[in-house]
Design an enzyme around this catalytic site. Structure first.
Site, short mmCIF file in Angstrom:
data_model
loop_
_atom_site.label_atom_id
_atom_site.label_comp_id
_atom_site.label_asym_id
_atom_site.label_seq_id
_atom_site.Cartn_x
_atom_site.Cartn_y
_atom_site.Cartn_z
N ASN A 211 0.79 -1.14 0.07
CA ASN A 211 0.00 -0.08 -0.13
C ASN A 211 0.93 1.27 -0.09
O ASN A 211 2.01 0.96 -0.09
CB ASN A 211 -0.84 0.04 1.26
CG ASN A 211 -0.18 -0.11 2.66
OD1 ASN A 211 0.63 0.80 2.88
ND2 ASN A 211 -0.30 -1.20 3.23
N ASP A 280 -4.36 -5.85 4.90
CA ASP A 280 -5.40 -6.68 5.50
C ASP A 280 -5.70 -8.05 4.74
O ASP A 280 -6.25 -8.93 5.55
CB ASP A 280 -6.89 -5.62 5.36
CG ASP A 280 -6.83 -4.65 6.51
OD1 ASP A 280 -6.29 -4.92 7.48
OD2 ASP A 280 -7.29 -3.52 6.13
N LYS A 290 7.54 -17.29 -10.71
CA LYS A 290 6.88 -16.64 -11.21
C LYS A 290 5.71 -16.73 -12.07
O LYS A 290 5.73 -17.54 -12.97
CB LYS A 290 7.77 -15.91 -11.98
CG LYS A 290 7.62 -14.28 -12.46
CD LYS A 290 8.35 -13.87 -13.40
CE LYS A 290 7.88 -12.65 -14.28
NZ LYS A 290 8.66 -12.04 -15.43
N LYS A 338 -13.75 0.77 15.76
CA LYS A 338 -12.32 0.00 15.89
C LYS A 338 -11.79 0.08 17.32
O LYS A 338 -10.98 -0.64 18.03
CB LYS A 338 -11.50 0.72 14.89
CG LYS A 338 -10.99 0.11 13.73
CD LYS A 338 -10.42 1.00 12.66
CE LYS A 338 -11.00 0.56 11.32
NZ LYS A 338 -10.59 1.41 10.37
N LYS A 342 -11.42 -3.58 18.75
CA LYS A 342 -10.07 -4.34 19.26
C LYS A 342 -9.57 -3.86 20.54
O LYS A 342 -8.50 -4.23 21.02
CB LYS A 342 -9.01 -3.53 18.29
CG LYS A 342 -9.34 -3.73 16.56
CD LYS A 342 -8.21 -3.34 15.79
CE LYS A 342 -8.54 -3.49 14.23
NZ LYS A 342 -7.32 -3.62 13.21
N1 CTP Z 1 -3.80 -3.40 12.09
C1 CTP Z 1 -3.14 -4.64 12.75
N2 CTP Z 1 -2.95 -5.83 11.86
C2 CTP Z 1 -3.71 -6.00 10.75
C3 CTP Z 1 -4.46 -4.75 10.26
C4 CTP Z 1 -4.37 -3.63 11.04
O1 CTP Z 1 -2.69 -4.44 13.83
N3 CTP Z 1 -3.57 -7.09 10.21
C5 CTP Z 1 -3.70 -2.29 12.82
C6 CTP Z 1 -3.13 -0.97 11.96
O2 CTP Z 1 -1.82 -0.83 12.46
C7 CTP Z 1 -3.96 -0.09 12.60
C8 CTP Z 1 -5.40 -0.52 12.85
O3 CTP Z 1 -5.07 -1.84 13.10
O4 CTP Z 1 -3.36 0.70 13.75
C9 CTP Z 1 -6.07 -0.30 11.71
O5 CTP Z 1 -7.13 -1.10 11.90
P1 CTP Z 1 -7.98 -1.95 10.51
O6 CTP Z 1 -9.15 -2.46 11.09
O7 CTP Z 1 -7.05 -2.56 9.58
O8 CTP Z 1 -8.30 -0.50 9.79
P2 CTP Z 1 -8.29 -0.57 8.17
O9 CTP Z 1 -7.15 -1.15 7.58
O10 CTP Z 1 -8.55 0.80 8.07
O11 CTP Z 1 -9.48 -1.59 8.12
P3 CTP Z 1 -11.04 -1.65 7.71
O12 CTP Z 1 -11.05 -2.36 6.36
O13 CTP Z 1 -11.63 -2.37 8.73
O14 CTP Z 1 -11.50 -0.04 7.73
#
Ligand code: CTP
Length: 402
Positions: A211, A280, A290, A338, A342
């Site tokens: 990303n 995610d 490859k 969140k 979490k």
């Molecule tokens: N995070 C994490 N582990 C993951 C994904 C995210 O610890 N596998 C953490 C990120 O570092 C951030 C927070 O969780 O602090 C973001 O939460 P997340 O739910 O992943 O947010 P988004 O990526 O914005 O997800 P969503 O698609 O639910 O909006």
């Protein structure tokens, strides 16, 4: 924060090398400027090696010659505008006199006139020179002009005499720097684990899913926590940034690597700030060879990655847990969700659709969400400022949890 350290020609010039290190430990970026006399006592190479930056020794590119180019001709102005503080340590009787009288006959004294940043001097000289009415008058003039003076200490002097004139202790000089720059030391004793940057998930040996995170927010948090006295562990995905010299730096690539590093290091941490943009999803079956270009296109099955923060929250102990939320819509609802889902103490939410916030820019516009209180919407500010506001909130939560 940037500071110019002016080193002038006295025996105490050697102490400026240790001072550079201590300033760096405060998270400060140090540019050394030496007078000609200082170079009789210590070489520019010492400071260049410590700071990783060119030491400025001359007003002009070569002695007695006109500037080689426009950059060197106006360098003192550029440095003057860039710095947050000018510290002269050790300051000789001569440099105090030149500063008091506005003589600008070398780079350092020109910088003094050209900068609007606050100025601190730490004099060091023979006792008679220090007590001479001329020096005392110059010091009084500088004080009246708002220059901060870290008075020399009493003691045995290199000239064999004893009395006031010895460079103040480094701790006293650092205290003056902290006070003038408004640096807080409210994270002493805390171990802050910060994650930063993106994570990368392999599709095959040459392709990755990743990303746009630059790591700037996480690195700014690590720097700010160091400045405020914390031990800092920085775990980061690939970025182009240099880690702060005093952070314990662990580079990682994939979410799984970040997960392992975070779970391992979190045991020592009292605060965990997950600023990383963790992937995610990852390819469910990364290919060992490859993937060949196929005429029918390519469909890749993705599986969710483990949620590192949620895993941490299950065995949180007394740790403060901070998450980030990058949102493109319904910011408040998503951030609150969140916070609850979490089990976090604080969620820093930003709207990544704005041009002046989110990915790869130096500014950010965030809202802080904590449980049981109204959200705090911060105006647009630099990531460094955001970092300090986040840490202010961490400190407040820490006090509440005790
Ligand atoms: N995070 C994490 N582990 C993951 C994904 C995210 O610890 N596998 C953490 C990120 O570092 C951030 C927070 O969780 O602090 C973001 O939460 P997340 O739910 O992943 O947010 P988004 O990526 O914005 O997800 P969503 O698609 O639910 O909006």
């Amino acid at each position: 924060m940037r500071i110019a350290l002016g080193v002038t020609g006295g025996v105490a010039a050697y102490k400026a090398a240790e001072l550079v290190r201590r300033l760096q430990q405060e998270g400060l970026d140090v540019q050394v400027v030496m007078t000609r006399a200082a170079r009789e006592f210590i070489t520019p190479l010492t400071f260049a090696a410590l700071t990783g930056q060119r030491v400025i020794t001359e007003m002009f590119s070569e002695e007695g010659r006109a500037p080689a180019n426009i950059e060197s001709a106006i360098e003192h102005i550029a440095v003057a505008q860039r710095i947050d503080l000018l510290l002269v340590a050790p300051a000789t009787a001569d440099v105090l006199a030149r500063m008091a009288h506005g003589v600008a006959d070398d780079f350092l004294t020109t910088l003094y006139l050209a900068t609007r940043a606050p100025v601190i001097v730490a004099p060091a000289m023979n006792v008679n020179m220090w007590e001479h009415p001329a020096t005392q008058h110059n010091v009084a003039t500088l004080r009246a002009r708002g220059v901060h003076v870290v008075a020399p200490e009493e003691g045995y002097l290199a000239c064999g005499m004893s009395g006031p004139g010895r460079l103040a202790g480094l701790e006293a000089i650092l205290d003056a720097v902290r006070q003038v720059l408004g640096l807080k030391r409210d994270l002493v004793g805390e171990t802050v684990l910060v994650t930063a940057g993106p994570t990368c998930e392999d599709l095959d040996p040459v392709r990755v899913l990743t990303n746009r995170s630059s790591g700037k927010m996480g690195f700014a948090l690590a720097e700010a926590a160091l400045r405020r006295g914390a031990r800092v562990i920085l775990i980061s995905g690939p970025t182009h940034l240099l880690p702060p010299p005093n952070a314990e730096f662990l580079p990682v690539r994939t979410t799984e690597e970040m997960r392992r590093a975070v779970l391992e290091q979190a045991r020592a941490a009292t605060v965990v700030i997950m600023a990383a943009a963790v992937a995610d999803f990852r390819p469910a079956a990364p290919q060992p060879t490859k993937i060949k270009r196929a005429s029918g296109g390519l469909t890749v099955a993705l599986e969710p990655t483990p949620d590192i923060l949620a895993e941490l929250a299950r065995d949180r102990g007394n740790r403060i847990l901070v998450g980030f939320a990058a949102e493109t819509e319904h910011l408040a609802e998503n951030a609150r969700a969140k916070l609850e889902a979490k089990g976090l103490d604080l969620v820093v939410a930003n709207d990544v659709t704005r041009a002046d916030a989110g990915f790869d820019v130096d500014t950010n516009v965030v809202t802080l969400f904590v449980r049981g209180a109204a959200p705090v919407e911060l105006p647009r500010m630099t990531k460094r400022e955001v970092a300090d506001r986040v840490l202010d909130e961490v400190v407040r939560l820490r006090h509440l949890s005790r």
